[in-house]
Design a protein around this motif. Structure first.
Motif, PDB file in Angstrom:
ATOM      1  N   LEU A 209      25.796  29.897 -12.928  1.00  0.00           N
ATOM      2  CA  LEU A 209      24.809  29.522 -11.912  1.00  0.00           C
ATOM      3  C   LEU A 209      24.375  28.070 -12.132  1.00  0.00           C
ATOM      4  CD1 LEU A 209      22.681  32.815 -12.136  1.00  0.00           C
ATOM      5  CD2 LEU A 209      24.340  32.226 -10.348  1.00  0.00           C
ATOM      6  N   ASP A 210      25.351  27.199 -12.409  1.00  0.00           N
ATOM      7  CA  ASP A 210      25.021  25.821 -12.777  1.00  0.00           C
ATOM      8  C   ASP A 210      26.101  24.856 -12.298  1.00  0.00           C
ATOM      9  OD1 ASP A 210      27.200  25.717 -14.740  1.00  0.00           O
ATOM     10  OD2 ASP A 210      26.028  27.242 -15.755  1.00  0.00           O
ATOM     11  N   ARG A 211      26.022  23.613 -12.814  1.00  0.00           N
ATOM     12  CA  ARG A 211      26.907  22.543 -12.332  1.00  0.00           C
ATOM     13  C   ARG A 211      28.391  22.832 -12.572  1.00  0.00           C
ATOM     14  NH1 ARG A 211      27.461  16.592 -14.109  1.00  0.00           N
ATOM     15  NH2 ARG A 211      26.163  17.151 -15.895  1.00  0.00           N
ATOM     16  N   ASP A 212      28.741  23.755 -13.454  1.00  0.00           N
ATOM     17  CA  ASP A 212      30.149  24.118 -13.649  1.00  0.00           C
ATOM     18  C   ASP A 212      30.772  24.600 -12.337  1.00  0.00           C
ATOM     19  OD1 ASP A 212      30.590  23.341 -16.221  1.00  0.00           O
ATOM     20  OD2 ASP A 212      30.348  25.327 -17.120  1.00  0.00           O
ATOM     21  N   ARG A 213      29.958  25.178 -11.436  1.00  0.00           N
ATOM     22  CA  ARG A 213      30.502  25.630 -10.140  1.00  0.00           C
ATOM     23  C   ARG A 213      31.035  24.428  -9.349  1.00  0.00           C
ATOM     24  NH1 ARG A 213      29.668  30.859  -9.732  1.00  0.00           N
ATOM     25  NH2 ARG A 213      30.936  30.838  -7.862  1.00  0.00           N
ATOM     26  N   PHE A 214      30.333  23.283  -9.491  1.00  0.00           N
ATOM     27  CA  PHE A 214      30.800  22.059  -8.835  1.00  0.00           C
ATOM     28  C   PHE A 214      31.969  21.443  -9.619  1.00  0.00           C
ATOM     29  CE2 PHE A 214      30.551  17.372  -8.536  1.00  0.00           C
ATOM     30  CZ  PHE A 214      30.846  17.240  -7.187  1.00  0.00           C
ATOM     31  N   MET A 218      34.224  25.959  -7.889  1.00  0.00           N
ATOM     32  CA  MET A 218      34.079  27.409  -7.731  1.00  0.00           C
ATOM     33  C   MET A 218      33.359  27.783  -6.440  1.00  0.00           C
ATOM     34  SD  MET A 218      32.920  28.150 -11.635  1.00  0.00           S
ATOM     35  CE  MET A 218      33.138  29.914 -11.721  1.00  0.00           C
ATOM     36  N   GLY A 219      32.764  26.789  -5.765  1.00  0.00           N
ATOM     37  CA  GLY A 219      32.023  27.065  -4.528  1.00  0.00           C
ATOM     38  C   GLY A 219      30.664  27.714  -4.813  1.00  0.00           C
ATOM     39  N   GLY A 220      29.880  27.860  -3.753  1.00  0.00           N
ATOM     40  CA  GLY A 220      28.588  28.540  -3.879  1.00  0.00           C
ATOM     41  C   GLY A 220      27.605  27.830  -4.785  1.00  0.00           C
ATOM     42  N   VAL A 221      27.685  26.500  -4.835  1.00  0.00           N
ATOM     43  CA  VAL A 221      26.806  25.749  -5.751  1.00  0.00           C
ATOM     44  C   VAL A 221      25.343  25.929  -5.347  1.00  0.00           C
ATOM     45  CG1 VAL A 221      26.310  23.502  -6.793  1.00  0.00           C
ATOM     46  CG2 VAL A 221      28.642  24.043  -6.092  1.00  0.00           C
ATOM     47  N   LYS A 222      25.059  25.685  -4.059  1.00  0.00           N
ATOM     48  CA  LYS A 222      23.660  25.751  -3.618  1.00  0.00           C
ATOM     49  C   LYS A 222      23.089  27.161  -3.817  1.00  0.00           C
ATOM     50  CE  LYS A 222      20.427  24.993   0.066  1.00  0.00           C
ATOM     51  NZ  LYS A 222      20.182  24.775   1.486  1.00  0.00           N
ATOM     52  N   ASP A 223      23.877  28.184  -3.463  1.00  0.00           N
ATOM     53  CA  ASP A 223      23.405  29.567  -3.614  1.00  0.00           C
ATOM     54  C   ASP A 223      23.083  29.872  -5.081  1.00  0.00           C
ATOM     55  OD1 ASP A 223      23.682  29.930  -0.957  1.00  0.00           O
ATOM     56  OD2 ASP A 223      25.500  31.156  -1.053  1.00  0.00           O
ATOM     57  N   ALA A 224      23.922  29.350  -5.971  1.00  0.00           N
ATOM     58  CA  ALA A 224      23.704  29.604  -7.404  1.00  0.00           C
ATOM     59  C   ALA A 224      22.407  28.941  -7.867  1.00  0.00           C
ATOM     60  CB  ALA A 224      24.891  29.069  -8.204  1.00  0.00           C
ATOM     61  N   TYR A 225      22.192  27.687  -7.471  1.00  0.00           N
ATOM     62  CA  TYR A 225      20.968  26.975  -7.868  1.00  0.00           C
ATOM     63  C   TYR A 225      19.748  27.690  -7.274  1.00  0.00           C
ATOM     64  CZ  TYR A 225      23.459  22.825  -9.704  1.00  0.00           C
ATOM     65  OH  TYR A 225      24.248  21.970 -10.444  1.00  0.00           O
ATOM     66  N   GLN A 226      19.891  28.145  -6.009  1.00  0.00           N
ATOM     67  CA  GLN A 226      18.792  28.846  -5.343  1.00  0.00           C
ATOM     68  C   GLN A 226      18.471  30.156  -6.078  1.00  0.00           C
ATOM     69  OE1 GLN A 226      16.806  27.887  -2.545  1.00  0.00           O
ATOM     70  NE2 GLN A 226      15.671  29.656  -3.330  1.00  0.00           N
ATOM     71  N   GLU A 227      19.532  30.822  -6.563  1.00  0.00           N
ATOM     72  CA  GLU A 227      19.352  32.072  -7.310  1.00  0.00           C
ATOM     73  C   GLU A 227      18.518  31.832  -8.575  1.00  0.00           C
ATOM     74  OE1 GLU A 227      20.372  35.154  -6.542  1.00  0.00           O
ATOM     75  OE2 GLU A 227      19.718  36.019  -8.471  1.00  0.00           O
ATOM     76  N   VAL A 228      18.821  30.726  -9.272  1.00  0.00           N
ATOM     77  CA  VAL A 228      18.047  30.388 -10.480  1.00  0.00           C
ATOM     78  C   VAL A 228      16.585  30.160 -10.097  1.00  0.00           C
ATOM     79  CG1 VAL A 228      17.721  28.652 -12.308  1.00  0.00           C
ATOM     80  CG2 VAL A 228      20.035  29.412 -11.700  1.00  0.00           C
ATOM     81  N   LEU A 229      16.358  29.388  -9.029  1.00  0.00           N
ATOM     82  CA  LEU A 229      14.977  29.107  -8.596  1.00  0.00           C
ATOM     83  C   LEU A 229      14.247  30.399  -8.220  1.00  0.00           C
ATOM     84  CD1 LEU A 229      12.662  27.212  -7.805  1.00  0.00           C
ATOM     85  CD2 LEU A 229      13.748  26.926  -5.567  1.00  0.00           C
ATOM     86  N   THR A 230      14.920  31.249  -7.443  1.00  0.00           N
ATOM     87  CA  THR A 230      14.289  32.493  -6.991  1.00  0.00           C
ATOM     88  C   THR A 230      13.896  33.361  -8.178  1.00  0.00           C
ATOM     89  OG1 THR A 230      15.625  32.407  -5.007  1.00  0.00           O
ATOM     90  CG2 THR A 230      14.613  34.528  -5.503  1.00  0.00           C
ATOM     91  N   ARG A 231      14.785  33.437  -9.182  1.00  0.00           N
ATOM     92  CA  ARG A 231      14.470  34.287 -10.337  1.00  0.00           C
ATOM     93  C   ARG A 231      13.313  33.703 -11.141  1.00  0.00           C
ATOM     94  NH1 ARG A 231      19.803  36.923 -13.038  1.00  0.00           N
ATOM     95  NH2 ARG A 231      21.098  36.931 -11.175  1.00  0.00           N
ATOM     96  N   ILE A 232      13.253  32.373 -11.232  1.00  0.00           N
ATOM     97  CA  ILE A 232      12.156  31.741 -11.979  1.00  0.00           C
ATOM     98  C   ILE A 232      10.837  31.986 -11.255  1.00  0.00           C
ATOM     99  CG2 ILE A 232      11.130  29.506 -12.603  1.00  0.00           C
ATOM    100  CD1 ILE A 232      13.929  28.500 -13.247  1.00  0.00           C
ATOM    101  N   VAL A 233      10.809  31.694  -9.958  1.00  0.00           N
ATOM    102  CA  VAL A 233       9.574  31.817  -9.178  1.00  0.00           C
ATOM    103  C   VAL A 233       9.229  33.285  -8.966  1.00  0.00           C
ATOM    104  CG1 VAL A 233       8.471  31.281  -6.979  1.00  0.00           C
ATOM    105  CG2 VAL A 233       9.977  29.614  -8.049  1.00  0.00           C
ATOM    106  N   GLY A 234      10.235  34.097  -8.628  1.00  0.00           N
ATOM    107  CA  GLY A 234      10.027  35.516  -8.334  1.00  0.00           C
ATOM    108  C   GLY A 234       9.421  36.240  -9.516  1.00  0.00           C
ATOM    109  N   ALA A 235       9.955  35.978 -10.708  1.00  0.00           N
ATOM    110  CA  ALA A 235       9.450  36.651 -11.906  1.00  0.00           C
ATOM    111  C   ALA A 235       8.006  36.269 -12.155  1.00  0.00           C
ATOM    112  CB  ALA A 235      10.301  36.283 -13.107  1.00  0.00           C
ATOM    113  N   GLU A 236       7.667  34.993 -11.849  1.00  0.00           N
ATOM    114  CA  GLU A 236       6.282  34.552 -12.072  1.00  0.00           C
ATOM    115  C   GLU A 236       5.325  35.269 -11.142  1.00  0.00           C
ATOM    116  OE1 GLU A 236       5.858  30.316 -11.921  1.00  0.00           O
ATOM    117  OE2 GLU A 236       6.739  30.196 -13.909  1.00  0.00           O
ATOM    118  N   SER A 237       5.729  35.391  -9.836  1.00  0.00           N
ATOM    119  CA  SER A 237       4.795  36.026  -8.902  1.00  0.00           C
ATOM    120  C   SER A 237       4.652  37.508  -9.207  1.00  0.00           C
ATOM    121  CB  SER A 237       5.209  35.779  -7.448  1.00  0.00           C
ATOM    122  OG  SER A 237       6.568  36.014  -7.294  1.00  0.00           O
ATOM    123  N   SER A 238       5.770  38.181  -9.667  1.00  0.00           N
ATOM    124  CA  SER A 238       5.630  39.593  -9.978  1.00  0.00           C
ATOM    125  C   SER A 238       4.801  39.774 -11.255  1.00  0.00           C
ATOM    126  CB  SER A 238       6.985  40.272 -10.117  1.00  0.00           C
ATOM    127  OG  SER A 238       7.728  39.664 -11.120  1.00  0.00           O
TER     128      SER A 238
END
Ligand code: UDP
Length: 243
Positions: A209-214, A218-238
């Motif tokens: 889920l990092d720059r290795d995709r670029f 491997m494709g899906g770079v933005k989705d992978a970065y977004q996944e990291v952000l969502t998990r960081i923010v999501g875990a905080e709000s829960s």
């Protein structure tokens, strides 16, 4: 604080002066680079994602008494940072074998290291950031002896703080790179901490889920970065719901 003229522009970020000489505005661009800038691309929205991830991680480190250059977010792609004198050393911390550890030593990607490995690289693109050790740092007067000790101690502390932080979010912190700056006799963690400068894998599937995709197309770079952000923010709000 008022944003003034461009101070410095790198491959993935711009620094602007402000009306306070002690602060700069750091803007994250959508540009993606790899292999010393030989490979270039653009990933729409990456700048905003990296700004949010970096802001979260800097705030988290500050809450654990690690001094960073982060002051506050000022726009979706920009943060206000303390102006520092960058030490020309990249400090890499590794928990799991990947990247240069595979190409240099032939170790198997994904193997967990018995203890974290700290490495130093000379921050010089024209030389492709060669690996150096503490005696190179002293001989080339890149930093004081006490500073090198502090770089090592802070880098290990950042790892001790961030590894469980990612683990709680089902993410594996494989390795990361830190830069440090001097600010009024203090050493601050500077630059950014994002999927551009860390290797982050999904804990179970080991999906990158990092720059290795670029780097590896491997494709899906933005989705992978977004996944990291969502998990960081999501875990905080829960977490805040629980407490
Ligand atoms: N890294 C970085 N900038 C660099 C070199 C490395 O952010 O100029 C990061 C890289 O993304 C990885 C870690 O530092 O998370 C270790 O990288 P490595 O030494 O394996 O080199 P690479 O595979 O990037 O050539």
């Amino acid at each position: 604080m008022e944003k003034l003229d461009l101070f410095l522009e790198g491959r993935t970020k711009r620094l602007y002066r402000t009306d306070n000489e002690n602060f700069l505005i750091l803007e994250f661009k959508d540009n993606a680079t790899a292999f010393d800038g030989q490979k270039k691309g653009k990933i729409e929205g990456k700048g905003a994602i990296n700004n949010q991830i970096s802001s979260h991680l800097f705030k988290y480190l500050e809450s654990h008494h690690v001094a960073t250059h982060f002051d506050r977010s000022v726009s979706p792609t920009e943060m206000l940072v303390k102006k520092v004198e960058i030490i020309p050393i990249e400090v890499v911390v590794r928990n799991v074998v990947s990247g240069r550890m595979v190409t240099l030593y032939g170790w198997k990607e994904g193997e967990e290291l018995k203890c974290p490995v700290v490495e130093y690289y000379l921050k010089d693109n024209s030389l492709s950031d060669p690996m150096i050790n503490e005696s190179h740092v002293m001989a080339f007067e890149l930093a004081e002896a006490e500073e090198v000790k502090a770089l090592n101690r802070i880098a290990r502390k950042v790892n001790v703080i961030l590894r469980p932080f990612f683990d709680r979010r089902e993410l594996l912190l494989v390795d990361f790179k830190l830069e440090f700056g001097r600010h009024k006799n203090y050493l601050l963690v500077a630059d950014e901490i994002s999927p551009d400068t860390c290797r982050i894998w999904d804990k179970k599937s080991k999906k990158k889920l990092d720059r290795d995709r670029f780097r590896k197309d491997m494709g899906g770079v933005k989705d992978a970065y977004q996944e990291v952000l969502t998990r960081i923010v999501g875990a905080e709000s829960s977490q805040s719901v629980i407490t």
